[in-house]
Design a protein around this motif. Structure first.
Motif, PDB file in Angstrom:
ATOM      1  N   HIS A  79       0.833  -1.206   0.000  1.00  0.00           N
ATOM      2  CA  HIS A  79       0.000   0.000   0.000  1.00  0.00           C
ATOM      3  C   HIS A  79       0.868   1.257   0.000  1.00  0.00           C
ATOM      4  O   HIS A  79       0.853   2.043   0.952  1.00  0.00           O
ATOM      5  N   PRO A  80       1.643   1.479  -1.055  1.00  0.00           N
ATOM      6  CA  PRO A  80       2.519   2.656  -1.109  1.00  0.00           C
ATOM      7  C   PRO A  80       1.713   3.938  -1.333  1.00  0.00           C
ATOM      8  O   PRO A  80       0.633   3.916  -1.941  1.00  0.00           O
ATOM      9  N   GLU A  81       2.255   5.039  -0.845  1.00  0.00           N
ATOM     10  CA  GLU A  81       1.606   6.338  -1.021  1.00  0.00           C
ATOM     11  C   GLU A  81       2.652   7.370  -1.420  1.00  0.00           C
ATOM     12  O   GLU A  81       3.773   7.374  -0.913  1.00  0.00           O
ATOM     13  N   LEU A  82       2.262   8.261  -2.323  1.00  0.00           N
ATOM     14  CA  LEU A  82       3.183   9.258  -2.836  1.00  0.00           C
ATOM     15  C   LEU A  82       3.446  10.365  -1.819  1.00  0.00           C
ATOM     16  O   LEU A  82       2.711  10.526  -0.842  1.00  0.00           O
ATOM     17  N   SER A  83       4.491  11.131  -2.072  1.00  0.00           N
ATOM     18  CA  SER A  83       4.945  12.190  -1.178  1.00  0.00           C
ATOM     19  C   SER A  83       3.818  13.165  -0.847  1.00  0.00           C
ATOM     20  O   SER A  83       3.160  13.711  -1.740  1.00  0.00           O
ATOM     21  N   GLY A  84       3.618  13.368   0.451  1.00  0.00           N
ATOM     22  CA  GLY A  84       2.591  14.286   0.919  1.00  0.00           C
ATOM     23  C   GLY A  84       1.228  13.653   1.078  1.00  0.00           C
ATOM     24  O   GLY A  84       0.325  14.270   1.655  1.00  0.00           O
ATOM     25  N   GLY A  85       1.058  12.429   0.594  1.00  0.00           N
ATOM     26  CA  GLY A  85      -0.235  11.751   0.710  1.00  0.00           C
ATOM     27  C   GLY A  85      -0.146  10.463   1.499  1.00  0.00           C
ATOM     28  O   GLY A  85      -0.951   9.543   1.299  1.00  0.00           O
ATOM     29  N   GLU A  86       0.787  10.384   2.424  1.00  0.00           N
ATOM     30  CA  GLU A  86       1.060   9.133   3.156  1.00  0.00           C
ATOM     31  C   GLU A  86       0.123   8.976   4.363  1.00  0.00           C
ATOM     32  O   GLU A  86       0.573   8.739   5.492  1.00  0.00           O
ATOM     33  N   PHE A  87      -1.182   9.101   4.152  1.00  0.00           N
ATOM     34  CA  PHE A  87      -2.135   9.093   5.261  1.00  0.00           C
ATOM     35  C   PHE A  87      -2.286   7.710   5.887  1.00  0.00           C
ATOM     36  O   PHE A  87      -2.247   7.558   7.105  1.00  0.00           O
ATOM     37  N   ARG A  88      -2.453   6.693   5.059  1.00  0.00           N
ATOM     38  CA  ARG A  88      -2.584   5.336   5.594  1.00  0.00           C
ATOM     39  C   ARG A  88      -1.297   4.902   6.281  1.00  0.00           C
ATOM     40  O   ARG A  88      -1.327   4.296   7.351  1.00  0.00           O
ATOM     41  N   THR A  89      -0.179   5.208   5.641  1.00  0.00           N
ATOM     42  CA  THR A  89       1.118   4.833   6.200  1.00  0.00           C
ATOM     43  C   THR A  89       1.342   5.504   7.549  1.00  0.00           C
ATOM     44  O   THR A  89       1.764   4.860   8.520  1.00  0.00           O
ATOM     45  N   ALA A  90       1.069   6.802   7.628  1.00  0.00           N
ATOM     46  CA  ALA A  90       1.253   7.540   8.879  1.00  0.00           C
ATOM     47  C   ALA A  90       0.372   6.980   9.985  1.00  0.00           C
ATOM     48  O   ALA A  90       0.809   6.844  11.135  1.00  0.00           O
ATOM     49  N   ASP A  91      -0.867   6.629   9.640  1.00  0.00           N
ATOM     50  CA  ASP A  91      -1.776   6.064  10.644  1.00  0.00           C
ATOM     51  C   ASP A  91      -1.278   4.727  11.148  1.00  0.00           C
ATOM     52  O   ASP A  91      -1.304   4.451  12.359  1.00  0.00           O
TER      53      ASP A  91
END
Length: 423
Positions: A32-44
């Motif tokens: 579930h990779p996320e691009l720069s500035g949109g790392e909402f799932r990862t941060a959670d």
């Protein structure tokens, strides 16, 4: 300065019990990779995991950044950092846990960085009776755009959470798993990424004589840009000028009005940077003039990274500690690299020393062997063709889950305990 190898070895005993869950966490991030500035799932996911370890966790720092603090008595404040953004690349590894997000991939190992930091924070929390001080863990977004570290600093990172006495960070590298490398002094290049729009005059493809063709203009510019490093930079200096994108036109029989180039420039000194940027501007303007363009090209900055400079003493001490744990023959100096990193912004902003290192994550079989130390010697002697080995920012870059996690967790834990006070 050091809490000793005994404390490190004691902390690392807990690694066996968390390897499985760390591997599961890594695979989930990779899927579930996320691009720069949109790392909402990862941060959670990161915040929930670290909060459960007893750290004070703050989300939304500098955008999607996560900060975790564990105060454990009087002593140094040690900043340990991991980035967690991905890249706009379609994954082609064929892994069962390959990216489920079309066109986005963890092609630089940032999922491994976040996983290893969580592992280190787990071991350090469980071994807090052996050290004193404060752990300031920083999970940073947007490293790939060069904006994440500065955004966290600008959001009051040090005013809100304290100023570190040392900054520690690591990165995966395309050499055999089991090897760790660090270089004192200038360790990674500065980057300037530019967008250049060349303006021509479009028309029908059958009547090029009444147009100013920006496609030809762009092609000439690309070729001329290659002469900057080969003809304007001295042999004992270093620079890289890469045209990573050229875009123009919509149909074969239409000459477009504009063509767009995107450049990536790497340099190690301010003098060379100034020289290369001036040469780019001169060449772009001259090619437009030579083509008879009526309008000057437009140049804008996409992003920039400063030169990363490791503190020589801090790097020497940390690598010595690695040698005690991994074995001296597995720790080496890779020299300065033309890759770029914004981790140094934390150190310069806090006026603290930096130690940034790399750890190998690739299967030794890719290098035609099994022993990483022997492979290292062959690489250093030029006996291995590194062009055949998948590297970061490619669709086939695939760290082996283990023992990469073990190496990364061990390195971060060792480095932190090298700088925390003994209890």
């Amino acid at each position: 300065m050091t809490s000793g190898v005994t404390a490190v070895e004691s902390a690392l005993k807990g690694l066996d019990g968390i390897r499985g869950e760390l591997a599961e966490f890594y695979r989930d991030l990779h899927e579930h990779p996320e691009l720069s500035g949109g790392e909402f799932r990862t941060a959670d996911a990161v915040a929930r995991r670290v909060r459960g370890l007893g750290y004070e966790v703050t989300e939304g720092v500098g955008g999607t950044g996560v900060v975790a603090v564990l105060a454990n008595g009087a002593g140094p404040t040690v900043l340990v950092r991991a980035d967690f953004d991905a890249l706009p690349i379609q994954e082609a590894t064929g892994l069962p846990y390959a990216s489920k997000t079309d066109g986005v991939m963890h092609a630089c190992g940032h999922d491994m960085h976040a996983t290893c930091l969580i592992g280190a924070l787990t071991l350090l929390a469980n071994a807090r009776n052996s050290w004193a001080g404060t752990i300031l863990a920083v999970f940073q977004p947007a490293e790939e755009t060069g904006r994440g570290a500065q955004a966290m600093v600008d959001d009051g990172l040090f005013e809100r959470f304290g100023t570190p006495d040392i900054v520690l960070a690591q990165h995966t590298a395309p050499f055999p798993v089991g090897l760790v490398g660090g270089h004192g002094g200038i360790a990674a290049a500065a980057t300037d990424a530019l967008r250049i729009v060349l303006h021509g005059r479009g028309g029908h493809g059958s009547r090029p004589e009444v147009t100013v063709d920006p496609v030809v203009m762009a092609a000439s510019t690309v070729m001329r840009l290659q002469t900057i490093v080969s003809r304007e930079i001295a042999a004992d200096d270093a620079a890289v000028v890469t045209v990573g994108m050229m875009r123009a036109g919509t149909k074969d029989n239409i000459i477009p009005d504009d063509a767009e180039l995107r450049l990536n420039i790497r340099t190690f000194t301010p003098e060379t940077r100034t020289k290369v940027l001036a040469a780019v501007d001169r060449i772009v303007s001259a090619e437009a003039a030579a083509a008879g363009a009526e309008w000057k090209p437009d140049t804008s900055v996409i992003d920039t990274f400063p030169v990363l400079v490791n503190d020589a003493d801090a790097t020497r001490s940390t690598l010595a500690a690695f040698g005690e744990i991994f074995g001296a023959d597995r720790v080496f100096d890779p020299g300065r690299i033309t890759g770029s990193e914004d981790a140094g912004i934390f150190a310069t902003s806090a006026d603290a020393p930096l130690c940034y290192w790399m750890f190998g994550v690739l299967d030794p079989a890719l290098f035609g062997g099994t022993d990483p130390v022997r492979i290292l010697r062959e690489i250093q002697s030029g006996g291995v063709d590194l062009a055949t080995v998948p590297g970061p920012h490619t669709a086939t870059y695939a760290p082996v889950v283990e023992p990469s996690i073990t190496v990364g967790v061990t390195a971060l834990t060792t480095a932190a305990l090298t700088w925390l006070a003994a209890a």
